[in-house]
Write an enzyme that holds these catalytic residues in place. Sequence first.
Site, PDB file in Angstrom:
ATOM      1  CG  ASP A  64      -1.802   1.201   1.301  1.00 20.07           C
ATOM      2  OD1 ASP A  64      -2.929   1.087   0.774  1.00 20.07           O
ATOM      3  OD2 ASP A  64      -1.403   2.261   1.823  1.00 20.07           O
ATOM      4  CE1 TYR A  69       0.583   7.903   2.677  1.00 20.13           C
ATOM      5  CE2 TYR A  69       1.024   5.638   2.051  1.00 20.13           C
ATOM      6  CZ  TYR A  69       0.198   6.575   2.635  1.00 20.13           C
ATOM      7  OH  TYR A  69      -0.998   6.170   3.183  1.00 20.13           O
ATOM      8  CE  LYS A  94      -3.852   4.616   0.570  1.00 19.41           C
ATOM      9  NZ  LYS A  94      -2.444   4.561   0.994  1.00 19.41           N
ATOM     10  CG  HIS A 127      -4.818   9.728   0.398  1.00 13.17           C
ATOM     11  ND1 HIS A 127      -3.479   9.681   0.115  1.00 13.17           N
ATOM     12  CD2 HIS A 127      -4.940   9.247   1.659  1.00 13.17           C
ATOM     13  CE1 HIS A 127      -2.826   9.204   1.164  1.00 13.17           C
ATOM     14  NE2 HIS A 127      -3.691   8.933   2.108  1.00 13.17           N
TER      15      HIS A 127
HETATM   16  P1  NDP Z   1       0.547   1.153  11.849  1.00 12.31           P
HETATM   17  O1  NDP Z   1      -0.626   1.003  12.741  1.00 12.31           O
HETATM   18  O2  NDP Z   1       0.774   0.166  10.778  1.00 12.31           O
HETATM   19  O3  NDP Z   1       1.811   1.258  12.792  1.00 12.31           O
HETATM   20  C1  NDP Z   1       3.090   1.500  12.311  1.00 12.31           C
HETATM   21  C2  NDP Z   1       4.020   1.665  13.487  1.00 12.31           C
HETATM   22  O4  NDP Z   1       4.132   0.446  14.224  1.00 12.31           O
HETATM   23  C3  NDP Z   1       5.433   2.004  13.072  1.00 12.31           C
HETATM   24  O5  NDP Z   1       5.982   2.863  14.030  1.00 12.31           O
HETATM   25  C4  NDP Z   1       6.162   0.651  13.089  1.00 12.31           C
HETATM   26  O6  NDP Z   1       7.542   0.862  13.313  1.00 12.31           O
HETATM   27  C5  NDP Z   1       5.480  -0.018  14.261  1.00 12.31           C
HETATM   28  N1  NDP Z   1       5.401  -1.492  14.162  1.00 12.31           N
HETATM   29  C6  NDP Z   1       5.018  -2.217  13.082  1.00 12.31           C
HETATM   30  N2  NDP Z   1       4.969  -3.523  13.368  1.00 12.31           N
HETATM   31  C7  NDP Z   1       5.348  -3.647  14.680  1.00 12.31           C
HETATM   32  C8  NDP Z   1       5.499  -4.754  15.542  1.00 12.31           C
HETATM   33  N3  NDP Z   1       5.252  -5.992  15.151  1.00 12.31           N
HETATM   34  N4  NDP Z   1       5.927  -4.504  16.827  1.00 12.31           N
HETATM   35  C9  NDP Z   1       6.177  -3.256  17.249  1.00 12.31           C
HETATM   36  N5  NDP Z   1       6.046  -2.154  16.461  1.00 12.31           N
HETATM   37  C10 NDP Z   1       5.621  -2.345  15.179  1.00 12.31           C
HETATM   38  O7  NDP Z   1       0.454   2.654  11.262  1.00 12.31           O
HETATM   39  P2  NDP Z   1       0.409   3.388   9.885  1.00 12.31           P
HETATM   40  O8  NDP Z   1      -0.047   4.763  10.180  1.00 12.31           O
HETATM   41  O9  NDP Z   1       1.682   3.258   9.160  1.00 12.31           O
HETATM   42  O10 NDP Z   1      -0.755   2.643   9.064  1.00 12.31           O
HETATM   43  C11 NDP Z   1      -0.532   1.508   8.244  1.00 12.31           C
HETATM   44  C12 NDP Z   1      -0.591   1.876   6.787  1.00 12.31           C
HETATM   45  O11 NDP Z   1      -1.885   2.350   6.434  1.00 12.31           O
HETATM   46  C13 NDP Z   1       0.309   3.043   6.379  1.00 12.31           C
HETATM   47  O12 NDP Z   1       1.657   2.713   6.361  1.00 12.31           O
HETATM   48  C14 NDP Z   1      -0.291   3.421   5.058  1.00 12.31           C
HETATM   49  O13 NDP Z   1       0.103   2.515   4.042  1.00 12.31           O
HETATM   50  C15 NDP Z   1      -1.779   3.312   5.376  1.00 12.31           C
HETATM   51  N6  NDP Z   1      -2.357   4.586   5.866  1.00 12.31           N
HETATM   52  C16 NDP Z   1      -3.360   5.164   5.116  1.00 12.31           C
HETATM   53  C17 NDP Z   1      -3.920   6.352   5.481  1.00 12.31           C
HETATM   54  C18 NDP Z   1      -4.995   6.936   4.647  1.00 12.31           C
HETATM   55  O14 NDP Z   1      -5.331   8.096   4.862  1.00 12.31           O
HETATM   56  N7  NDP Z   1      -5.554   6.211   3.725  1.00 12.31           N
HETATM   57  C19 NDP Z   1      -3.499   7.082   6.708  1.00 12.31           C
HETATM   58  C20 NDP Z   1      -2.472   6.367   7.453  1.00 12.31           C
HETATM   59  C21 NDP Z   1      -1.956   5.185   7.042  1.00 12.31           C
HETATM   60  P3  NDP Z   1       8.693   0.159  12.427  1.00 12.31           P
HETATM   61  O15 NDP Z   1       8.505   0.597  11.004  1.00 12.31           O
HETATM   62  O16 NDP Z   1       9.950   0.689  13.025  1.00 12.31           O
HETATM   63  O17 NDP Z   1       8.520  -1.322  12.611  1.00 12.31           O
END
Ligand code: NDP
Length: 295
Positions: A64, A69, A94, A127
Amino acid sequence: MLDLSCIFKEIFKNIKEEVKHMINAKLNNGVLMPIVGLGTFRSKTEDVYQAVLDAIEAGYRHIDTAMIYGNEEAIGKAIKDSNIPREELFITTKLWNSDQGFDSAKKAFNLSLKKLGLDYIDLYLIHWFKGYELAVSSYKAMEELYNEGKIKAIGVSNFNVHHIMKLLEECDVVPTVNQVETHIALQNEFLQEYCESVGVKLEAYAPLMSQNINDLLNDETMNDIAKKYNKSVPQIAIKWLVIRGIIVIPKSINKKRIIENFDIFDFELNKDDMANIKKLNKAKKLFPEFDNVPF
Ligand code: NDP
């Protein structure tokens, strides 16, 4: 004599079908979308290339991204270098807010396609909701691209019930997906019920509570459940969404966590645990309210 090879063939065919069903969501136009994908919001160019390769190696086939981004080029390069046949991958991107409108949406789409180095996108989403007029004109452009075969499925993100109703009224193609913030503290039962009633699948962003991940990691109920299944709290959070039939896109740039977040297909949560997680809902939104987006 009993033809064993025929029996085995039939068994393997059934197993293959079952696995396909387990790891994919079927969209309203028949397209299969892997139910767990890699999120890439805030994944910097220098990190995302390796993250996508690590994810593909771990078994992910769904990535995604979004124009905003700023990582489409790096993701495109990783897709190419992975040597996985294009048709086995599912790529979402998006349409950004300032690109909404009929002509500008088409232009933005073509730019994303070029940056990703692809000749079609699996899922293209509006988006954010930025007013009815812009949503409808953007969506009509997406319908044309869909009919030309440049997009396999079209949908929306950050849309509420009344926004989707407007598209259903004005447009021809029912959105396949609504990607919205969904996690243990914002469970979206009502929005999911409405979406499913009109054929739209819910997709969870921020499934691990994004920058508030510590609220998830420190939750007592989630820790108790994780211990019971010998899984991590993020794995329980992802599995709970998958069991609800919600597509999930946890983001990570860390190989160990990328692998961990995909390792959720070998266990089930029982009814009591599903019910206990349901009690954690606080209707707590971390991202802007859909009708009042300040960007
Ligand atoms: P998430 O809920 O996926 O959380 C991401 C965070 O969790 C990062 O800090 C990551 O750090 C950490 N993390 C991931 N896996 C683990 C684990 N197993 N244990 C501990 N920490 C973990 O948040 P997002 O906001 O990134 O949402 C997911 C995706 O959704 C986005 O990346 C994007 O693609 C999409 N999105 C879409 C939006 C929209 O408006 N349509 C808005 C926001 C997000 P690290 O990378 O260091 O592991």
